[in-house]
Design a protein around this motif. Structure first.
Motif, short mmCIF file in Angstrom:
data_model
loop_
_atom_site.label_atom_id
_atom_site.label_comp_id
_atom_site.label_asym_id
_atom_site.label_seq_id
_atom_site.Cartn_x
_atom_site.Cartn_y
_atom_site.Cartn_z
N GLY A 88 0.95 -0.94 0.14
CA GLY A 88 -0.07 -0.08 -0.23
C GLY A 88 0.88 1.23 -0.04
O GLY A 88 0.38 2.20 -0.36
N TYR A 89 2.13 1.25 0.41
CA TYR A 89 3.05 2.23 0.56
C TYR A 89 3.66 2.66 -0.83
O TYR A 89 4.46 3.79 -0.86
N GLN A 94 4.81 2.33 -9.46
CA GLN A 94 5.99 1.55 -8.59
C GLN A 94 5.74 -0.03 -8.29
O GLN A 94 6.86 -0.68 -8.46
N TYR A 95 4.71 -0.44 -7.98
CA TYR A 95 4.30 -1.80 -7.75
C TYR A 95 4.58 -2.52 -8.94
O TYR A 95 5.39 -3.47 -8.94
N VAL A 131 -1.16 2.81 -3.84
CA VAL A 131 -1.99 1.63 -3.91
C VAL A 131 -2.95 1.19 -2.51
O VAL A 131 -4.05 0.77 -2.49
N GLY A 132 -2.58 1.96 -1.41
CA GLY A 132 -3.08 2.03 -0.43
C GLY A 132 -4.72 2.65 -0.51
O GLY A 132 -5.68 2.30 0.21
N LYS A 139 -7.48 -2.99 -6.81
CA LYS A 139 -6.52 -3.86 -6.30
C LYS A 139 -6.37 -5.14 -6.80
O LYS A 139 -5.27 -5.62 -7.43
N GLN A 140 -7.59 -5.72 -7.10
CA GLN A 140 -7.75 -6.89 -7.97
C GLN A 140 -7.11 -6.66 -9.47
O GLN A 140 -6.51 -7.61 -10.05
#
Length: 237
Positions: A88-89, A94-95, A131-132, A139-140
């Protein structure tokens, strides 16, 4: 691509959560794994993904034992749980770049694929957000992009349509067909039996940790709907 042989998994000293399960998912298969809550679907998927150890049988990914060489197995498959627990951070981009680094994707490939799948699932405009701050459905979608952009040979999904809007669900089904037409295999659990019946060429039904039916979708359900067959088999258990 995926062969489960005499798989047995127990928690503690109780009754096995899954007992003597045998399944084969071949390249080109979209294979539905269905059953009531607590039947053993998630336990099986987590064992295939290398998350759960198990005491009986073995699981082979492209001929390689998940027990003997888990790293080689994990290189050719991707797993998305029913409730993706993402970082979430990080921002969305970035993810995805973090995953692309792990996969070894070069800058051109990751840019092209992130753009392709981000646009298809309608979240490109949110990839710079944390993302948080994402909803479950967002998120899915992000987890799906992360798995699809590596073009895995085996895709494992646990309730992939939960939380997706109709457009995203349609997009996912299109990509599932595209993947299997290119020789990949998909093994997924779902409670949406109408989707499984229309989408999948293979099905397995599990109840109380034991397989009660499996095979080609048309052969297994016969003249009944998958829902009717499911209710008949589960009520017998």
């Amino acid at each position: 691509m995926l062969r489960i042989e005499h798989f047995t998994k127990s928690y503690g000293k109780g009754k096995p959560a899954v007992e003597d399960l045998n399944l084969h998912v071949a390249p080109g298969d979209i294979f539905a794994f269905i059953g009531p809550n607590g039947a053993g679907k998630t336990t099986t998927l987590r064992a295939v993904a290398g998350i759960h150890d198990f005491e009986g049988g073995d699981i082979f990914i492209d001929g390689v034992s998940i027990k003997q060489d888990p790293l080689s197995c994990k290189k050719v498959m991707r797993y998305i749980p029913d409730n993706p627990d993402l970082y979430g951070y990080l921002t969305g981009i970035q993810y995805l770049n973090f995953l692309a680094d792990i996969y070894g994707l070069d800058s051109a490939a990751r840019e092209q694929r992130i753009g392709k799948y981000g646009d298809a699932f309608g979240i490109t405009h949110r990839l710079n957000d944390m993302v948080g701050s994402f909803s479950h459905g967002m998120k899915q979608k992000l987890a799906l992009i992360g798995a699809l952009m590596d073009e895995p040979r085996l895709l494992l999904l646990d309730e992939p349509f939960v939380g997706l809007d109709p457009k995203a669900a349609f997009t996912l089904k299109q990509y599932m067909h595209e993947m299997t037409q290119n020789g990949a295999a998909i093994f997924f659990s779902t409670h949406v039996l109408e989707v499984a019946e229309k989408l999948c060429n293979k099905v397995a039904i599990i109840s109380h940790g034991k397989l009660v039916a499996q095979g080609d979708m048309d052969s297994v359900k016969g003249d009944d709907s998958l829902e009717e067959l499911f209710m008949e088999l589960v009520e017998k258990e």
